[in-house]
Write an enzyme that holds these catalytic residues in place. Structure first.
Site, mmCIF file in Angstrom:
data_model
loop_
_atom_site.group_PDB
_atom_site.id
_atom_site.type_symbol
_atom_site.label_atom_id
_atom_site.label_comp_id
_atom_site.label_asym_id
_atom_site.label_seq_id
_atom_site.Cartn_x
_atom_site.Cartn_y
_atom_site.Cartn_z
ATOM 1 N N CYS A 100 5.663 1.178 -5.911
ATOM 2 C CA CYS A 100 5.434 1.480 -7.326
ATOM 3 C C CYS A 100 3.939 1.409 -7.651
ATOM 4 C CB CYS A 100 6.204 0.512 -8.222
ATOM 5 S SG CYS A 100 5.960 0.846 -9.988
ATOM 6 N N LYS A 139 10.680 0.860 0.518
ATOM 7 C CA LYS A 139 10.079 2.092 -0.009
ATOM 8 C C LYS A 139 8.576 1.866 -0.146
ATOM 9 C CE LYS A 139 10.929 5.773 -3.354
ATOM 10 N NZ LYS A 139 9.582 6.101 -3.855
ATOM 11 N N ASN A 200 9.931 11.497 0.698
ATOM 12 C CA ASN A 200 9.947 11.515 -0.762
ATOM 13 C C ASN A 200 8.658 12.132 -1.295
ATOM 14 O OD1 ASN A 200 9.532 8.978 -3.295
ATOM 15 N ND2 ASN A 200 10.687 10.847 -3.499
#
Length: 319
Positions: A100, A139, A200
């Site tokens: 993030c 991630k 992604n």
């Protein structure tokens, strides 16, 4: 593809997106063919302090499965405790957020900021992997900034410490979402690991999904912003990968029906007061490119009731 013992159908997953990919959106995207989804990120410290909001973010319905609960934080022990706590919601996977870029998250050392400390990344993955008996995934981004592109290093450390899959967003923390995705770094991570790699970034339709898949060799695809106002993207990807068919976009009436269904679910889960405030941003995505979009956006951002949404839909349809 499999994550540990969890077999995924289809070719693409819905990415975790705070404040957007909530239960209503996850259920809708799964119904349109997403093979997997991930919860909005949950603070490990919030769980430690018994935050009601954190607990609510981990609720998973049967329509969302298989689903991961994503947690974020900087302390291995606190992250392990959060993962154990999450097990009561029966997620299929625990996902660790190391990607993030939001200032509120990365500014506190969490999210993509963790990539500045690969050793800490490893200790977090190890602590969480040892704490739970379900697969743990991570991630990440390509790196923290252009001078520190270390996705391969961090991904390898994650694998060494128990991660059973890694998702790579092909931009740095400092790039946020603006420049083109670096597909080469996703390919490099895929070539370096033995566990599955999920690619992604910038997937918004079947063709962009195919490019990411073929260029990088990734095992699966994750769709984030490309699914906003476009949940049928998963159906398009599946049809193209399975049959080579490019589906046309839904008709205007079909889009309106999907929008209504989406917002009705948001209101069902969050109540009309909160739900309709959140509906405004979702509606803006759905009406992008529609005739008189500026006028419709103004209407959308003043909605307070489902009746307001019905009026907006009548305006869209010209009825």
């Amino acid at each position: 593809m499999q994550i540990g013992n969890i077999k995924l159908s289809g070719y693409a997953a819905l990415a975790p997106m705070a404040g957007v990919a909530d239960r209503a959106m996850r259920e809708l995207c799964m119904d349109f063919g997403a093979g997997y989804c991930v919860s909005e990120m949950v603070s490990s410290k919030g769980i430690a302090y018994h935050s009601k909001k954190s607990a609510e973010l981990m609720e998973i319905s049967e329509a969302e499965r298989p689903c991961a609960v994503q947690i974020f934080g900087t302390e291995p022990d606190t992250m392990a405790d959060a993962a154990r706590f999450a097990l009561q919601y029966r997620p299929e996977v625990i996902d660790i957020n190391m990607g993030c870029p939001a200032p509120k998250i990365a500014g506190s050392g969490s999210g993509a900021a963790l990539m500045r400390d690969p050793d800490l990344c490893g200790r977090i993955v190890q602590a969480v992997s040892r704490a739970v008996d379900i697969p743990v995934t991570v991630k990440i981004r390509s790196g923290f900034d252009k001078d520190h592109i270390n996705a391969v290093e961090v991904a390898a450390i994650a694998e060494q410490n128990g991660a059973q899959a890694v998702t790579v967003h092909g931009r740095t923390k400092e790039q946020f979402y603006a420049p083109p995705v670096n597909y080469d770094i996703i390919r490099a991570v895929k070539q370096a690991l033995t566990i599955p790699v999920i690619g992604n970034g910038d997937v918004c339709d079947a063709k962009s999904a195919q490019y990411l898949y073929e260029y990088t060799g990734c095992d699966y695809i994750m769709v984030g912003r490309g699914a906003l106002g476009n949940p049928w993207v998963f159906r398009e990807i599946n049809e193209y990968f399975d049959k080579g068919i490019i589906l046309g976009p839904p008709t205007l009436d079909e889009k309106c029906d999907i929008l209504l269904r989406h917002i009705q679910a948001v209101v069902k889960y969050k109540g009309e007061n909160i739900g309709m405030r959140e509906a405004r941003k979702h509606t803006a995505y759905y009406i992008k490119g529609v005739k008189n979009a500026a006028k419709l956006r103004n209407m959308a951002f003043s909605m307070t009731t489902l009746d307001d949404l019905q009026n907006l839909i009548r305006e869209i349809k010209g009825r």
